[in-house]
Design a protein around this motif. Sequence first.
Motif, PDB file in Angstrom:
ATOM      1  N   ILE A 119       0.829  -1.203   0.000  1.00  6.37           N
ATOM      2  CA  ILE A 119       0.000   0.000   0.000  1.00  6.37           C
ATOM      3  C   ILE A 119       0.868   1.259   0.000  1.00  6.37           C
ATOM      4  N   HIS A 120       2.071   1.168   0.556  1.00 10.00           N
ATOM      5  CA  HIS A 120       2.944   2.339   0.581  1.00 10.00           C
ATOM      6  C   HIS A 120       4.037   2.301  -0.488  1.00 10.00           C
ATOM      7  N   SER A 121       3.998   1.301  -1.353  1.00  6.90           N
ATOM      8  CA  SER A 121       5.018   1.268  -2.414  1.00  6.90           C
ATOM      9  C   SER A 121       4.747   2.465  -3.324  1.00  6.90           C
ATOM     10  N   LYS A 122       5.774   2.960  -3.939  1.00  6.77           N
ATOM     11  CA  LYS A 122       5.593   4.193  -4.718  1.00  6.77           C
ATOM     12  C   LYS A 122       5.036   3.936  -6.127  1.00  6.77           C
ATOM     13  N   ASP A 123       4.759   2.646  -6.407  1.00  7.09           N
ATOM     14  CA  ASP A 123       4.253   2.347  -7.751  1.00  7.09           C
ATOM     15  C   ASP A 123       2.781   1.916  -7.689  1.00  7.09           C
ATOM     16  N   LEU A 124       2.264   1.455  -8.811  1.00  9.86           N
ATOM     17  CA  LEU A 124       0.848   1.079  -8.867  1.00  9.86           C
ATOM     18  C   LEU A 124       0.671  -0.444  -8.891  1.00  9.86           C
ATOM     19  N   ASN A 125       1.715  -1.137  -8.430  1.00 10.57           N
ATOM     20  CA  ASN A 125       1.640  -2.598  -8.440  1.00 10.57           C
ATOM     21  C   ASN A 125       0.967  -3.151  -7.186  1.00 10.57           C
ATOM     22  N   PHE A 126       0.573  -4.414  -7.301  1.00 13.32           N
ATOM     23  CA  PHE A 126      -0.128  -5.096  -6.206  1.00 13.32           C
ATOM     24  C   PHE A 126       0.632  -6.365  -5.813  1.00 13.32           C
ATOM     25  N   SER A 127       0.314  -6.869  -4.633  1.00 16.44           N
ATOM     26  CA  SER A 127       0.810  -8.170  -4.211  1.00 16.44           C
ATOM     27  C   SER A 127      -0.204  -8.734  -3.241  1.00 16.44           C
ATOM     28  N   PHE A 128      -0.605  -9.966  -3.436  1.00 12.74           N
ATOM     29  CA  PHE A 128      -1.588 -10.540  -2.512  1.00 12.74           C
ATOM     30  C   PHE A 128      -1.114 -11.824  -1.862  1.00 12.74           C
ATOM     31  N   SER A 129       0.100 -12.286  -2.220  1.00 18.32           N
ATOM     32  CA  SER A 129       0.509 -13.564  -1.651  1.00 18.32           C
ATOM     33  C   SER A 129       0.885 -13.417  -0.175  1.00 18.32           C
ATOM     34  N   GLY A 130       1.438 -12.255   0.218  1.00 21.79           N
ATOM     35  CA  GLY A 130       1.786 -12.028   1.624  1.00 21.79           C
ATOM     36  C   GLY A 130       0.551 -11.980   2.512  1.00 21.79           C
ATOM     37  N   LEU A 131      -0.504 -11.411   1.979  1.00 23.67           N
ATOM     38  CA  LEU A 131      -1.764 -11.329   2.722  1.00 23.67           C
ATOM     39  C   LEU A 131      -2.311 -12.736   2.969  1.00 23.67           C
ATOM     40  N   LYS A 132      -2.228 -13.530   1.913  1.00 20.64           N
ATOM     41  CA  LYS A 132      -2.683 -14.926   1.995  1.00 20.64           C
ATOM     42  C   LYS A 132      -1.875 -15.678   3.067  1.00 20.64           C
ATOM     43  N   THR A 133      -0.551 -15.456   3.081  1.00 22.22           N
ATOM     44  CA  THR A 133       0.307 -16.118   4.064  1.00 22.22           C
ATOM     45  C   THR A 133      -0.002 -15.635   5.480  1.00 22.22           C
ATOM     46  N   ALA A 134      -0.302 -14.342   5.600  1.00 23.60           N
ATOM     47  CA  ALA A 134      -0.646 -13.801   6.918  1.00 23.60           C
ATOM     48  C   ALA A 134      -1.896 -14.506   7.469  1.00 23.60           C
ATOM     49  N   VAL A 135      -2.858 -14.753   6.584  1.00 25.71           N
ATOM     50  CA  VAL A 135      -4.073 -15.464   7.014  1.00 25.71           C
ATOM     51  C   VAL A 135      -3.717 -16.890   7.434  1.00 25.71           C
ATOM     52  N   LEU A 136      -2.854 -17.519   6.647  1.00 26.63           N
ATOM     53  CA  LEU A 136      -2.426 -18.902   6.941  1.00 26.63           C
ATOM     54  C   LEU A 136      -1.799 -18.986   8.331  1.00 26.63           C
ATOM     55  N   TYR A 137      -0.857 -18.067   8.631  1.00 27.69           N
ATOM     56  CA  TYR A 137      -0.175 -18.070   9.934  1.00 27.69           C
ATOM     57  C   TYR A 137      -1.135 -17.761  11.060  1.00 27.69           C
ATOM     58  N   TYR A 138      -2.051 -16.836  10.799  1.00 25.97           N
ATOM     59  CA  TYR A 138      -3.010 -16.479  11.838  1.00 25.97           C
ATOM     60  C   TYR A 138      -3.854 -17.703  12.211  1.00 25.97           C
ATOM     61  N   LEU A 139      -4.311 -18.428  11.185  1.00 24.76           N
ATOM     62  CA  LEU A 139      -5.151 -19.600  11.453  1.00 24.76           C
ATOM     63  C   LEU A 139      -4.354 -20.697  12.159  1.00 24.76           C
ATOM     64  N   ARG A 140      -3.075 -20.804  11.792  1.00 21.19           N
ATOM     65  CA  ARG A 140      -2.215 -21.807  12.438  1.00 21.19           C
ATOM     66  C   ARG A 140      -2.037 -21.466  13.918  1.00 21.19           C
ATOM     67  N   ASP A 141      -1.833 -20.188  14.211  1.00 20.94           N
ATOM     68  CA  ASP A 141      -1.558 -19.759  15.582  1.00 20.94           C
ATOM     69  C   ASP A 141      -2.804 -19.569  16.440  1.00 20.94           C
ATOM     70  N   HIS A 142      -3.954 -19.532  15.805  1.00 20.65           N
ATOM     71  CA  HIS A 142      -5.201 -19.324  16.560  1.00 20.65           C
ATOM     72  C   HIS A 142      -6.231 -20.388  16.207  1.00 20.65           C
ATOM     73  N   PRO A 143      -6.018 -21.613  16.701  1.00 20.41           N
ATOM     74  CA  PRO A 143      -7.002 -22.661  16.389  1.00 20.41           C
ATOM     75  C   PRO A 143      -8.370 -22.224  16.925  1.00 20.41           C
ATOM     76  N   GLY A 144      -9.387 -22.497  16.128  1.00 18.26           N
ATOM     77  CA  GLY A 144     -10.730 -22.081  16.560  1.00 18.26           C
ATOM     78  C   GLY A 144     -11.002 -20.612  16.329  1.00 18.26           C
ATOM     79  N   ALA A 145     -10.182 -19.968  15.498  1.00 21.25           N
ATOM     80  CA  ALA A 145     -10.389 -18.546  15.193  1.00 21.25           C
ATOM     81  C   ALA A 145     -11.778 -18.324  14.589  1.00 21.25           C
TER      82      ALA A 145
END
Length: 340
Positions: free
Chosen positions: A213-239
């Motif tokens: 969101i703060h990169s100076k260009d108009l590019n996107f990335s969604f794989s990090g967001l996906k990984t963040a969800v993965l880790y959150y679910l791993r660390d919070h069973p029953g989320a």
Amino acid sequence: MIILGIETSCDETAISVVDCKGTLESPDFKLLGSALVSQMKLHAEYGGVYPNLAKREHIKNLPIVLEKALDEAKMEMGNIDAVAVTVGPGLEPALWTGINFAEQLGKEWGIPVIPTNHMEGHIASVLTDRSSMKFPALALLISGGHTELVYLKNWTEKEVIGETKDDAVGEAFDKVARMLGLPYPGGPEISALAERARNSEQGTSIKFPRPMIHSKDLNFSFSGLKTAVLYYLRDHPGADKEEVAREFEDSVVEVLLSKTRQAVEKYNPKTLIVGGGVIANKKIRESFEEIFTNLDLRIPEKELTTDNATMIAMAGYLSHLSGRDNEIALKAQGQLKYIS
Ligand code: KG4
Ligand code: ZN
């Protein structure tokens, strides 16, 4: 000119008959008939589209879909002036089925075949209600396979000014849905969960990243967001799945709005087009409608957000008008780019 559009780039077999009139500046389209078979349920067990299965299904469905579309349009072969077919980008085995079918029709009926870019189709998908639009225009295309910002000086001169570095938005929705144990395609499922969380009005402690969101260009990335969800679910069973879905969707919305706002500031377009399957998402659609009020915001009608053949017939007509119908080869091009 009556154009028969054919779309088989992914998991939809679609044919539309469109009455195409007018000029490049002011085209005029009328849908006469269409038919579509979605393979979504078949691919659901693979969690994504399986190319060889798609190919087999397209071959089986094309003649059926053709008959239905012609029937609905009350047309016979003699009435059709040209065939427009998607040649890319997309899955090559799937693309070839449409191309071979189009070539066969072209020969049998003695009419030309217009090789058509699927992404130009998504851009043209907003032209059914009010056809003419003001340029320059900006298009945000968000689907299962693509996430890109395109600058259009006019209908023929296009430039990709931003794109995803990894996953497409729709792909992120589908993958996160899978992590949450929801069926494919995940977009509508996540959207429903997120809405329930919003309606319950309870706060959340989850905070996912807003990638680039703060990169100076108009590019996107969604794989990090996906990984963040993965880790959150791993660390919070029953989320709480509803909470996870909401925070994920909020992150996507913020990133899409921020990048589009930056592009609008930089390029100052008169028209903003948002196309592709993901704009079926209520939250994304409403956010865009709320923010971009001082330019002409164009979102396709619901049936034209996801892959369809009406948009291919319209894009094919525009490409024909601009005399570019022979600049694209009539062969499957998985990574087809815009001609500029
Ligand atoms: O344009 P499309 O039909 O196919 C491609 O060309 O990729 O887009 C399909 C994508 C899928 O990833 C699906 O999950 C997503 O659009 N999608 C949604 C929604 N409806 C479909 N994503 C978010 N919210 C939705 N309501
Ligand atoms: Zn598409």
